[in-house]
Write an enzyme that holds these catalytic residues in place. Structure first.
Site, PDB file in Angstrom:
ATOM      1  N   GLU A 144       0.860  -1.175   0.000  1.00  0.00           N
ATOM      2  CA  GLU A 144       0.000   0.000   0.000  1.00  0.00           C
ATOM      3  C   GLU A 144       0.899   1.227   0.000  1.00  0.00           C
ATOM      4  O   GLU A 144       1.656   1.447   0.946  1.00  0.00           O
ATOM      5  CB  GLU A 144      -0.932   0.002   1.218  1.00  0.00           C
ATOM      6  N   GLY A 341       3.236   9.590   7.637  1.00  0.00           N
ATOM      7  CA  GLY A 341       3.942   8.501   6.959  1.00  0.00           C
ATOM      8  C   GLY A 341       3.192   7.209   7.146  1.00  0.00           C
ATOM      9  O   GLY A 341       2.183   7.158   7.856  1.00  0.00           O
ATOM     10  N   LYS A 342       3.666   6.158   6.510  1.00  0.00           N
ATOM     11  CA  LYS A 342       2.961   4.872   6.580  1.00  0.00           C
ATOM     12  C   LYS A 342       3.068   4.238   7.959  1.00  0.00           C
ATOM     13  O   LYS A 342       2.205   3.484   8.372  1.00  0.00           O
ATOM     14  CB  LYS A 342       3.491   3.896   5.527  1.00  0.00           C
ATOM     15  N   VAL A 343       4.157   4.464   8.671  1.00  0.00           N
ATOM     16  CA  VAL A 343       4.340   3.889  10.015  1.00  0.00           C
ATOM     17  C   VAL A 343       4.502   5.034  10.992  1.00  0.00           C
ATOM     18  O   VAL A 343       5.408   5.859  10.847  1.00  0.00           O
ATOM     19  CB  VAL A 343       5.563   2.960  10.075  1.00  0.00           C
TER      20      VAL A 343
END
Length: 347
Positions: A144, A341-343
């Site tokens: 993703e 951000g993604k994390v």
């Protein structure tokens, strides 16, 4: 509104395949999951962000259909306070799309040390959540790229529906297998209602997003998406909480977006809320709820033709599409919201 296709729109369209692949991965493991959960009495969900909204859905499923007490964890109890609790008889379910959020990993390990059995729901089989849990339920969303979670969120919901079956909920796995096709039909529907709602939300500073019961998770996630990608002051509320006071903020400049399954015990209350908001002169838009909710709203988008217990997996899809359209209409890049951000790591 720019015509450039976004990565987010592509990933929204990938959800039927991602859900299909997740079901193929997890449904054959029902017995294994049931064996791990059998000695437990209640469920503790450990999550943050979109995963926390997914956990709300899991909690409603566990309580309304599997007759298991369920609650959301407060990770700071473990990570900041270091409190030791007796979690014997508890199934601790950690949800993390990346499986690498340190706070979630630490809290899951704390739950195990306190006597819980642990399940990790993640999209990464090599992540700490997957490796350290007693049992990993790995979703098959694939990579993703866009920062706002779409297919990783709906595959989490899918995993939680499988978990409910494993916990003994007297539900039909055959209905769950119909979810990918139902979402395909949603995605193939007309775009005009979504475009019209997005157009009306341009220039709006705030909105209230509301649902109740199983659809409450969708209201929370839809509000989060509007905040993340559109920088809208969106409040996700149960309509019961909304009626206890915050409804005063709904006015001509602050619309309501209401979400509901096409059937179920909370539909009539959602329709009544739409009528009340409309009577007060505020714009009201609907997602799902069938003809009853559509008739009480200024504009409405059909929801999935799914039973109430599965409707949230599909209900979020129009909200994702609306977010993507509105972000582009406002001149923002829905794939890369500022400051995210993604994390996300928290302590």
């Amino acid at each position: 509104m720019t015509s450039r296709p976004s990565v987010m729109s592509r990933e929204i369209a990938e959800q039927p395949a991602a859900i299909h692949d997740t079901l193929a991965e997890l449904l054959p493991r029902l017995t294994e999951i049931a064996d791990l959960a059998r000695p437990t009495r209640q469920v503790l969900f450990i999550a943050r962000g979109s995963s926390d909204n997914a956990a709300v859905y899991g909690g409603y499923l566990a309580q309304t259909h599997a007759a298991r007490l369920a609650t959301l964890a407060s990770p700071s109890v473990a990570t900041a306070y270091g409190t030791r609790l007796d979690l014997s008889g508890v199934l601790a379910v950690a949800l993390s799309q990346s499986g690498r959020t340190e706070e979630i990993v630490e809290t899951m390990n704390w739950a195990a040390e306190c006597g819980a059995r642990t399940v990790g729901i993640t999209n990464d089989a090599d992540s700490p959540v997957a490796r350290l849990a007693d049992l990993a339920m790995v979703t098959r969303a694939g990579d993703e790229v866009a920062v706002p979670a779409t297919k990783t969120y709906t595959t989490q919901l899918t995993a939680l529906a499988v978990l409910a079956l494993a916990l003994g909920a007297p539900l039909d796995a055959g209905e769950l297998r119909e979810v990918p096709a139902a979402i395909e039909r949603l995605l193939a529907g007309p775009s005009e209602p979504l475009d019209a709602i997005a157009d009306r939300l341009v220039g709006v500073q705030g909105a209230v997003v509301s649902g109740r019961g199983l659809a409450f998770s969708t209201a929370l996630e839809a509000a989060l998406k509007l905040k993340e990608a559109c920088y809208l002051h969106a409040m996700g509320l149960s309509y019961a909480d909304l009626l206890h006071g915050p409804i005063a903020v709904v006015d001509a400049d602050t619309p309501a977006l209401l979400v509901a399954a096409d059937s179920g015990p909370t539909l009539s209350g959602t329709v009544a809320l739409a009528e009340r908001v409309s009577a007060a002169g505020a714009p009201v838009y609907g997602i799902g709820g069938g003809a009853a909710l559509a008739g009480a709203c200024d504009l409405a988008v059909p929801g999935p033709d799914l039973p109430e217990w599965l409707a949230p997996i599909g209900l979020i899809v129009p909200a994702q599409q609306l977010t993507e359209r509105l972000a582009r209409g406002l001149g923002y890049d829905p794939d890369r919201p500022r400051g995210l951000g993604k994390v996300t790591q928290t302590s």
